[in-house]
Design an enzyme around this catalytic site. Structure first.
Site, PDB file in Angstrom:
ATOM      1  N   THR A 188       0.866  -1.187   0.000  1.00 17.50           N
ATOM      2  CA  THR A 188       0.000   0.000   0.000  1.00 17.50           C
ATOM      3  C   THR A 188       0.900   1.234   0.000  1.00 17.50           C
ATOM      4  O   THR A 188       1.971   1.204   0.613  1.00 17.50           O
ATOM      5  CB  THR A 188      -0.864   0.057   1.271  1.00 17.50           C
ATOM      6  OG1 THR A 188       0.010   0.033   2.400  1.00 17.50           O
ATOM      7  CG2 THR A 188      -1.831  -1.101   1.346  1.00 17.50           C
ATOM      8  N   GLU A 333      -5.757  -3.549  -1.634  1.00 19.68           N
ATOM      9  CA  GLU A 333      -6.254  -4.726  -0.915  1.00 19.68           C
ATOM     10  C   GLU A 333      -7.311  -5.509  -1.690  1.00 19.68           C
ATOM     11  O   GLU A 333      -7.746  -6.563  -1.235  1.00 19.68           O
ATOM     12  CB  GLU A 333      -6.848  -4.274   0.432  1.00 19.68           C
ATOM     13  CG  GLU A 333      -5.819  -3.790   1.454  1.00 19.68           C
ATOM     14  CD  GLU A 333      -5.470  -2.314   1.308  1.00 19.68           C
ATOM     15  OE1 GLU A 333      -5.753  -1.727   0.243  1.00 19.68           O
ATOM     16  OE2 GLU A 333      -4.906  -1.736   2.256  1.00 19.68           O
ATOM     17  N   LYS A 440     -15.026  17.594   8.775  1.00 23.50           N
ATOM     18  CA  LYS A 440     -16.082  17.624   9.792  1.00 23.50           C
ATOM     19  C   LYS A 440     -16.273  19.071  10.213  1.00 23.50           C
ATOM     20  O   LYS A 440     -15.355  19.695  10.728  1.00 23.50           O
ATOM     21  CB  LYS A 440     -15.686  16.769  10.994  1.00 23.50           C
ATOM     22  CG  LYS A 440     -15.637  15.309  10.637  1.00 23.50           C
ATOM     23  CD  LYS A 440     -14.851  14.485  11.635  1.00 23.50           C
ATOM     24  CE  LYS A 440     -14.293  13.275  10.927  1.00 23.50           C
ATOM     25  NZ  LYS A 440     -12.876  13.352  10.609  1.00 23.50           N
ATOM     26  N   TRP A 445     -20.759  16.645   7.916  1.00 29.44           N
ATOM     27  CA  TRP A 445     -19.643  16.246   7.052  1.00 29.44           C
ATOM     28  C   TRP A 445     -19.728  16.950   5.709  1.00 29.44           C
ATOM     29  O   TRP A 445     -20.791  17.025   5.117  1.00 29.44           O
ATOM     30  CB  TRP A 445     -19.693  14.742   6.778  1.00 29.44           C
ATOM     31  CG  TRP A 445     -19.307  13.885   7.931  1.00 29.44           C
ATOM     32  CD1 TRP A 445     -18.986  14.303   9.190  1.00 29.44           C
ATOM     33  CD2 TRP A 445     -19.198  12.466   7.924  1.00 29.44           C
ATOM     34  NE1 TRP A 445     -18.681  13.222   9.963  1.00 29.44           N
ATOM     35  CE2 TRP A 445     -18.804  12.076   9.221  1.00 29.44           C
ATOM     36  CE3 TRP A 445     -19.388  11.482   6.956  1.00 29.44           C
ATOM     37  CZ2 TRP A 445     -18.600  10.752   9.566  1.00 29.44           C
ATOM     38  CZ3 TRP A 445     -19.186  10.167   7.305  1.00 29.44           C
ATOM     39  CH2 TRP A 445     -18.786   9.804   8.594  1.00 29.44           C
TER      40      TRP A 445
END
Ligand code: AMP
Length: 540
Positions: A188, A333, A440, A445
């Protein structure tokens, strides 16, 4: 008690794809831009022969099943041969992202225990800096012939690919591996901590590659020519190097030339019909095409993913240039594509703007994958298109644990993606943000992706990025970064006024920073961490 099916239990193996391709589509072409410039032409049959030669050469170097071979390389025909030779002989093909920090590159090469590293000449300076720190690498193999292999000061173990395979037999008995054996390894590109390795099995890759060929995914076949711009060093280039051979599709590799003019020229000269890449690559291509008033003669479809495809760019491809956009989502992944947007037959009757909105979402799962969104307590949220929470995924090509980790990465059998998403009643998923990028503000949001998409719809904007900045009253507020298109004189008031007509008032960013370019990482994503490092103060 269910009965056992009475069918052969032949393993799903990468060597099986290669031998199928060589036997069924031996004459099919592979066109590849060499690192030193010219185009190289070969066929599936020749590539298979050379892959077998490489497998013999690696065995002679002392590598065995389970050994790891690294690569630091562009998309090209030798890298393709290595994909098959290494995994086919039971070794692990560890593709390294050349744009990792050298310290991280050293870390991944050592963590993977690479015994040989294949590299393109472009990366010779990188090898010079890291070789001394990778003691278990016994050979650094330049993917070139002798004439195009640079000497690397201080590194004695440099070989060249052509001499390495020369004289080796073009026969190799691929081992009958267990299909769950490790075939490829990708780390990753984590922004915090050390990168984590994802070890793909043969089974995961073959299954993903098979679904990638489906008509509503990439629709590869002997009739098509595919140009994967997505790098072979990241998530297996969305498994296109496998899917193409599996389906007999002509392959065109761009090598190091990823700029708009070079890609356009290659698409036209090789009559490419399908391509795949990240949005930043397509922005460069479209800018070139627009500025020079060009058209695509053969391009039918482009798959895009890695970060959100702005709706304005979807519209341009589809309406102005007649190129269909398939927008996919996946991550290191997930082996390659896990969801893909597509227009159903009824969708295609809808007004253009509605079609763009559908394509701008990340779409439906491909067969083999399941998704759900959950709240902070892990409770599954309704599929209503508006309840947003963390996206969880499971399926036949999803990671279970990271390489060399003793603990599962799963939560109750599902992989937590770190993405925030909604899923609607039809199963269409939309990524709203990364958990770490969402802003936030006052208990609500703001989606940085939605704001970026709104900004990029302004005709003077080439690129946009939004980060959250600490704010004493609101917790966080959005800060917008803009790269103007060449020759444009857009100012802060203009873009904020424009945004006020597109998003809720409280979403409008508190400030705008104009930059010459945005920091873009090796996988084509804007590096918001870099922006945070430089600009992440506190709004007063
Ligand atoms: P990586 O593992 O580096 O390929 O990054 C995977 C991440 O990229 C995902 O978890 C998403 O945050 C992001 N990503 C991938 N595809 C898309 C997409 N189509 N739209 C928005 N974000 C995406």
């Amino acid at each position: 008690m269910p009965q056992t099916g009475l069918m052969m239990n032949r393993p799903l193996l990468i060597s099986g794809i290669l031998e199928h391709a060589a036997a069924q589509f031996g004459e099919q072409e592979i066109v590849s831009r060499e690192t030193h410039g010219p185009l190289h032409r070969t066929t599936y049959a020749q590539a298979a022969q050379r892959a077998r030669q490489l497998a013999n050469a690696l065995a002679q170097l002392g590598l065995k099943a389970g050994s790891a071979v690294g690569s630091i390389a562009w998309n090209n025909h030798r890298h393709l041969e290595a994909y098959y030779a290494v995994s086919g002989s039971g070794m692990v093909m560890h593709t390294c992202n050349p744009r990792l920090h050298p310290q991280q590159l050293i870390y991944v090469i050592n963590h993977a225990e690479d015994e040989v590293v294949l590299f393109d000449a472009t990366f010779a300076p990188l090898i010079k800096g890291i070789a001394a720190h990778c003691p278990q690498v016994r050979a650094w193999v330049c993917l070139a012939d002798a004439a195009n292999t640079p000497a690397i000061e201080g590194v004695s173990s440099v070989l060249n690919y052509e001499d390495l395979i020369h004289g080796h037999s073009a026969h190799f008995d691929w081992p009958d591996l267990d299909e769950t054996s490790g075939a490829a390894l990708c780390y990753t590109s984590g922004t915090t901590g050390n990168p984590k390795g994802v070890l793909y099995s043969h089974r995961a890759i073959v299954m993903n590659a098979t679904t990638a060929c489906l008509p509503d995914v990439l629709a590869l076949s002997t009739q098509e020519t595919v140009l994967p711009v997505v790098p072979m060093f990241h998530i297996n280039a969305w498994c296109i190097p496998y899917a193409a051979l599996l389906s007999g599709t002509k392959l065109v590799f761009p090598g190091p030339k990823l700029d708009g003019p070079s890609l356009y020229e290659l698409m036209e000269s090789e009559q490419v019909t399908i391509s795949a890449g990240v949005p930043t690559i397509w922005m460069g291509l479209i800018q070139h095409v627009e500025q020079n008033n060009l058209r695509f003669a053969t391009m039918k479809r482009t798959a895009v993913g890695g970060s959100a495809m702005p709706m304005a760019l979807v519209a341009k491809f589809m309406d102005t240039y007649g190129v269909e956009v398939r927008h996919g989502w996946g991550m290191t992944e997930t082996t390659a594509v896990a969801t893909m947007s597509n227009l159903s037959r009824t969708d295609r009757q809808k007004p253009a703007a509605e079609q763009h909105a559908i394509v701008a979402k990340q779409g439906k799962t491909v067969s083999g994958i399941e998704i759900k969104v959950v709240d902070e307590n892990g409770q599954t949220l309704p599929r209503d298109g508006s309840s947003q929470g963390e996206l969880m995924v499971r399926g036949q090509w999803i990671v279970e644990r990271y390489y060399k980790s003793d603990t599962s990465a799963l939560v109750n059998g599902w992989f937590p993606t770190g993405d925030i998403a909604t899923i609607d009643t039809q199963g269409t998923m939309q990524i709203r943000d990364r958990t770490k990028d969402v802003i936030k503000t006052g208990g609500e949001w703001i989606s940085s992706i939605d704001l970026e998409n709104a900004a990029i719809a302004h005709p003077a904007v080439a690129m946009a990025a939004v980060i959250g900045i600490k704010h004493p009253k609101w917790d966080e507020r959005p800060l917008l970064f803009i790269v103007r298109k060449p020759g444009q004189s857009l100012e802060k008031a203009d873009i904020l006024e424009f945004l006020a007509t597109k998003v809720a008032k409280w979403w409008v960013p508190d400030d705008v920073v104009f930059l010459e370019s945005l920091p873009v990482g090796g996988t084509g994503k804007v590096q918001k961490n870099e922006l945070r490092k430089t600009y992440g103060g506190v709004f007063s």
